[in-house]
Design a protein around this motif. Structure first.
Motif, PDB file in Angstrom:
ATOM      1  N   GLU A   1      -5.899  27.927 -31.270  1.00 10.95           N
ATOM      2  CA  GLU A   1      -6.730  27.074 -30.417  1.00 10.95           C
ATOM      3  C   GLU A   1      -7.289  25.870 -31.177  1.00 10.95           C
ATOM      4  O   GLU A   1      -7.530  24.818 -30.570  1.00 10.95           O
ATOM      5  N   SER A   2      -7.484  26.007 -32.473  1.00 14.58           N
ATOM      6  CA  SER A   2      -7.947  24.866 -33.265  1.00 14.58           C
ATOM      7  C   SER A   2      -6.936  23.726 -33.212  1.00 14.58           C
ATOM      8  O   SER A   2      -7.301  22.553 -33.099  1.00 14.58           O
ATOM      9  N   GLU A   3      -5.663  24.092 -33.301  1.00 14.37           N
ATOM     10  CA  GLU A   3      -4.603  23.076 -33.211  1.00 14.37           C
ATOM     11  C   GLU A   3      -4.599  22.436 -31.827  1.00 14.37           C
ATOM     12  O   GLU A   3      -4.490  21.210 -31.693  1.00 14.37           O
ATOM     13  N   ASN A   4      -4.716  23.250 -30.778  1.00 19.16           N
ATOM     14  CA  ASN A   4      -4.723  22.710 -29.421  1.00 19.16           C
ATOM     15  C   ASN A   4      -5.940  21.833 -29.176  1.00 19.16           C
ATOM     16  O   ASN A   4      -5.836  20.763 -28.551  1.00 19.16           O
ATOM     17  N   LEU A   5      -7.098  22.282 -29.657  1.00 15.97           N
ATOM     18  CA  LEU A   5      -8.320  21.503 -29.477  1.00 15.97           C
ATOM     19  C   LEU A   5      -8.224  20.162 -30.193  1.00 15.97           C
ATOM     20  O   LEU A   5      -8.634  19.129 -29.656  1.00 15.97           O
ATOM     21  N   ARG A   6      -7.660  20.168 -31.391  1.00 16.83           N
ATOM     22  CA  ARG A   6      -7.499  18.911 -32.139  1.00 16.83           C
ATOM     23  C   ARG A   6      -6.633  17.925 -31.356  1.00 16.83           C
ATOM     24  O   ARG A   6      -6.937  16.730 -31.290  1.00 16.83           O
ATOM     25  N   SER A   7      -5.568  18.426 -30.746  1.00 20.15           N
ATOM     26  CA  SER A   7      -4.686  17.548 -29.967  1.00 20.15           C
ATOM     27  C   SER A   7      -5.403  16.985 -28.743  1.00 20.15           C
ATOM     28  O   SER A   7      -5.229  15.814 -28.388  1.00 20.15           O
ATOM     29  N   LEU A   8      -6.218  17.806 -28.093  1.00 22.06           N
ATOM     30  CA  LEU A   8      -6.913  17.382 -26.879  1.00 22.06           C
ATOM     31  C   LEU A   8      -7.958  16.298 -27.170  1.00 22.06           C
ATOM     32  O   LEU A   8      -8.115  15.357 -26.392  1.00 22.06           O
ATOM     33  N   VAL A   9      -8.702  16.466 -28.265  1.00 24.68           N
ATOM     34  CA  VAL A   9      -9.798  15.527 -28.549  1.00 24.68           C
ATOM     35  C   VAL A   9      -9.334  14.315 -29.339  1.00 24.68           C
ATOM     36  O   VAL A   9     -10.096  13.350 -29.492  1.00 24.68           O
ATOM     37  N   ALA A  10      -8.095  14.322 -29.845  1.00 21.54           N
ATOM     38  CA  ALA A  10      -7.606  13.246 -30.714  1.00 21.54           C
ATOM     39  C   ALA A  10      -7.806  11.841 -30.144  1.00 21.54           C
ATOM     40  O   ALA A  10      -8.199  10.928 -30.882  1.00 21.54           O
ATOM     41  N   PRO A  11      -7.567  11.619 -28.837  1.00 24.61           N
ATOM     42  CA  PRO A  11      -7.746  10.252 -28.315  1.00 24.61           C
ATOM     43  C   PRO A  11      -9.185   9.746 -28.399  1.00 24.61           C
ATOM     44  O   PRO A  11      -9.414   8.533 -28.290  1.00 24.61           O
ATOM     45  N   HIS A  12     -10.135  10.643 -28.591  1.00 26.91           N
ATOM     46  CA  HIS A  12     -11.542  10.245 -28.607  1.00 26.91           C
ATOM     47  C   HIS A  12     -12.143  10.274 -30.014  1.00 26.91           C
ATOM     48  O   HIS A  12     -13.357  10.170 -30.174  1.00 26.91           O
ATOM     49  N   LEU A  13     -11.278  10.388 -31.031  1.00 31.15           N
ATOM     50  CA  LEU A  13     -11.736  10.406 -32.417  1.00 31.15           C
ATOM     51  C   LEU A  13     -11.526   9.058 -33.074  1.00 31.15           C
ATOM     52  O   LEU A  13     -10.592   8.329 -32.731  1.00 31.15           O
ATOM     53  N   ARG A  14     -12.371   8.759 -34.032  1.00 33.28           N
ATOM     54  CA  ARG A  14     -12.172   7.550 -34.822  1.00 33.28           C
ATOM     55  C   ARG A  14     -10.934   7.727 -35.683  1.00 33.28           C
ATOM     56  O   ARG A  14     -10.549   8.849 -36.019  1.00 33.28           O
TER      57      ARG A  14
ATOM     58  N   LYS B   1     -23.846  13.803 -41.061  1.00 37.51           N
ATOM     59  CA  LYS B   1     -24.355  12.560 -41.661  1.00 37.51           C
ATOM     60  C   LYS B   1     -23.233  11.716 -42.253  1.00 37.51           C
ATOM     61  O   LYS B   1     -23.387  10.509 -42.423  1.00 37.51           O
ATOM     62  N   TYR B   2     -22.118  12.357 -42.572  1.00 41.17           N
ATOM     63  CA  TYR B   2     -21.005  11.650 -43.217  1.00 41.17           C
ATOM     64  C   TYR B   2     -19.932  11.225 -42.222  1.00 41.17           C
ATOM     65  O   TYR B   2     -18.865  10.745 -42.614  1.00 41.17           O
ATOM     66  N   GLY B   3     -20.204  11.424 -40.935  1.00 40.27           N
ATOM     67  CA  GLY B   3     -19.285  10.955 -39.904  1.00 40.27           C
ATOM     68  C   GLY B   3     -18.115  11.871 -39.610  1.00 40.27           C
ATOM     69  O   GLY B   3     -17.206  11.493 -38.878  1.00 40.27           O
ATOM     70  N   HIS B   4     -18.130  13.083 -40.158  1.00 37.70           N
ATOM     71  CA  HIS B   4     -17.016  13.994 -39.929  1.00 37.70           C
ATOM     72  C   HIS B   4     -17.084  14.616 -38.530  1.00 37.70           C
ATOM     73  O   HIS B   4     -18.166  14.766 -37.959  1.00 37.70           O
ATOM     74  N   ALA B   5     -15.928  14.991 -38.012  1.00 43.12           N
ATOM     75  CA  ALA B   5     -15.836  15.673 -36.721  1.00 43.12           C
ATOM     76  C   ALA B   5     -15.481  17.131 -36.978  1.00 43.12           C
ATOM     77  O   ALA B   5     -14.329  17.472 -37.211  1.00 43.12           O
ATOM     78  N   VAL B   6     -16.509  18.000 -36.974  1.00 44.67           N
ATOM     79  CA  VAL B   6     -16.309  19.416 -37.295  1.00 44.67           C
ATOM     80  C   VAL B   6     -17.047  20.279 -36.281  1.00 44.67           C
ATOM     81  O   VAL B   6     -18.210  20.030 -35.967  1.00 44.67           O
ATOM     82  N   LEU B   7     -16.354  21.305 -35.780  1.00 43.22           N
ATOM     83  CA  LEU B   7     -16.948  22.322 -34.915  1.00 43.22           C
ATOM     84  C   LEU B   7     -17.209  23.555 -35.766  1.00 43.22           C
ATOM     85  O   LEU B   7     -16.330  23.991 -36.521  1.00 43.22           O
ATOM     86  N   TYR B   8     -18.419  24.131 -35.654  1.00 45.87           N
ATOM     87  CA  TYR B   8     -18.788  25.290 -36.461  1.00 45.87           C
ATOM     88  C   TYR B   8     -18.950  26.505 -35.564  1.00 45.87           C
ATOM     89  O   TYR B   8     -19.862  26.566 -34.739  1.00 45.87           O
ATOM     90  N   LEU B   9     -18.072  27.480 -35.732  1.00 46.43           N
ATOM     91  CA  LEU B   9     -18.045  28.662 -34.873  1.00 46.43           C
ATOM     92  C   LEU B   9     -18.783  29.815 -35.565  1.00 46.43           C
ATOM     93  O   LEU B   9     -18.317  30.340 -36.580  1.00 46.43           O
ATOM     94  N   PRO B  10     -19.944  30.256 -35.033  1.00 46.68           N
ATOM     95  CA  PRO B  10     -20.682  31.357 -35.654  1.00 46.68           C
ATOM     96  C   PRO B  10     -20.062  32.709 -35.281  1.00 46.68           C
ATOM     97  O   PRO B  10     -19.859  32.997 -34.107  1.00 46.68           O
TER      98      PRO B  10
END
Length: 268
Positions: A247-260, A178-187
Motif C-alpha cells: 500500500e505504501s507503493e500505491n499511496l506514493r503513486s496516488l499522491v505523486a501529482p500533488h508532491l513537490r 520542518k525540513y519539507g519532507h513528505a512522510v506518513l507515520y503509522l503508529p
C-alpha cells in the motif's frame, strides 16, 4: 559460576524483557524489504523529555527520481506473554472513512498531498482508493476506543503504549516536517500475547469476545483530535507489514501529482 550457568541466567532474564520481541519485529520488518533501526529518539510533547522509540521501519523505497513520499512505521513493542490484551470496540466510530486517513500522523507536506488526492474531482473523499487501504481502516468494521491488559488492575502498560506510540509519531512528524519532507507515520503496537476484541452488540447484554491478530484504535490526543493506532500480534505482523509495503507503493503513486519535485532525502 560456569559459562553455562551464566548463559542460563541471562536467558532467563531476557525471557522477562522486551528486547527479543524488538529484535523479532526488526527481522520481520526487514523481510518485507523495508529499512529499519533501533534507538530513534523524539521530544515527548507532553513531558518535554527526550524519549526513545522501540523501532522504526522505513517503507520508502525512494530513489532520487521518485516522488519524495515515504511511509514510516513507529513500533511500540510490548512483551506480556502471560496476559492477553483486550481491545474494547464499537461499530460507531463517529468519523467518516476520510477521517481515519487524516487521523494518521504525517508531515505537513504529506498531509497536503493526501488531502488533495482525497478531494480529486473524479471521486468523493470517502470513495477514494486511499480510504480502502488497510493502513487506514479497521478490520471487520469494529474500531477500538480503549486498550487494556487482562488479569491485572494496573493498566499503566496499556496507557503508556498508546500515549507513547501516538506521541512519538506526532512529534516525529512535526520535527521532520520542518525540513519539507513528505512522510506518513503509522503508529503500531506489537504484542506477543493474544489480542481479544470486546464488543457489545445492540440488543444484547453480554459482550462478544473474539480473538484476532489485528485491530485498530482511535486514541484521543486532545480536544477533537484522535490518532489511529494499529494493535497487531507478532504472529499477524508479517501479513500486516506485507500489506503496508504494497500500500505504501500505491499511496506514493496516488499522491505523486500533488508532491513537490524531488530534491532531498526521504526523511529518515
Amino acid at each position: 559460576m560456569t559459562s553455562a550457568s551464566l548463559e542460563d541466567r541471562v536467558r532467563k532474564w531476557l525471557s522477562d524483557q522486551g528486547y527479543p520481541l524488538e529484535m523479532r519485529v526488526a527481522r520481520i520488518t526487514g523481510a518485507t524489504g523495508a529499512g529499519w533501526d533501533h534507538g530513534r529518539v523524539y521530544l515527548d510533547p507532553v513531558t518535554g523529555k527526550t524519549r526513545e522509540i522501540d523501532l522504526m521501519g522505513y517503507f520508502d523505497r525512494a530513489t532520487w527520481s521518485d516522488p519524495p513520499f515515504s511511509v514510516h512505521v513507529i513500533f511500540e513493542c510490548k512483551h506480556t506473554r502471560d496476559k492477553p490484551w483486550i481491545l474494547f470496540c464499537t461499530d460507531r466510530p463517529g468519523i467518516r472513512p476520510r477521517g481515519f486517513v487524516r487521523s494518521v500522523p504525517a508531515t505537513t507536506h504529506a498531509k497536503g498531498a493526501i488531502t488533495a488526492t482525497l478531494k480529486e474531482a473524479h471521486r468523493t473523499e470517502d470513495d477514494s482508493p486511499i480510504t480502502s487501504m488497510d493502513m487506514f481502516r479497521p478490520p471487520g468494521g469494529l474500531i477500538g476506543f480503549n486498550l487494556a491488559r487482562a488479569h491485572t488492575d494496573n493498566q499503566d502498560t496499556a496507557f503508556h503504549a498508546m500515549r507513547g506510540v501516538s506521541g512519538a509519531a506526532e512529534a516525529t512528524a512535526q520535527d521532520i516536517g520542518k525540513y519539507g519532507h513528505a512522510v506518513l507515520y503509522l503508529p503500531v503496537i506489537v504484542i506477543d500475547s493474544p489480542l481479544m476484541q470486546c464488543f457489545l452488540p445492540d440488543g444484547h447484554d453480554d459482550v462478544e469476545l473474539t480473538e484476532t491478530g489485528r485491530g485498530v484504535l482511535l486514541y484521543p490526543t486532545g480536544p477533537g483530535s484522535r490518532t489511529l493506532i494499529h494493535v497487531v500480534t507478532v504472529e499477524a505482523l508479517p501479513e500486516f507489514l506485507g500489506r503496508v509495503a504494497s500500500e505504501s507503493e500505491n499511496l506514493r503513486s496516488l499522491v505523486a501529482p500533488h508532491l513537490r519535485p524531488p530534491g532531498g532525502s526521504s526523511g529518515r
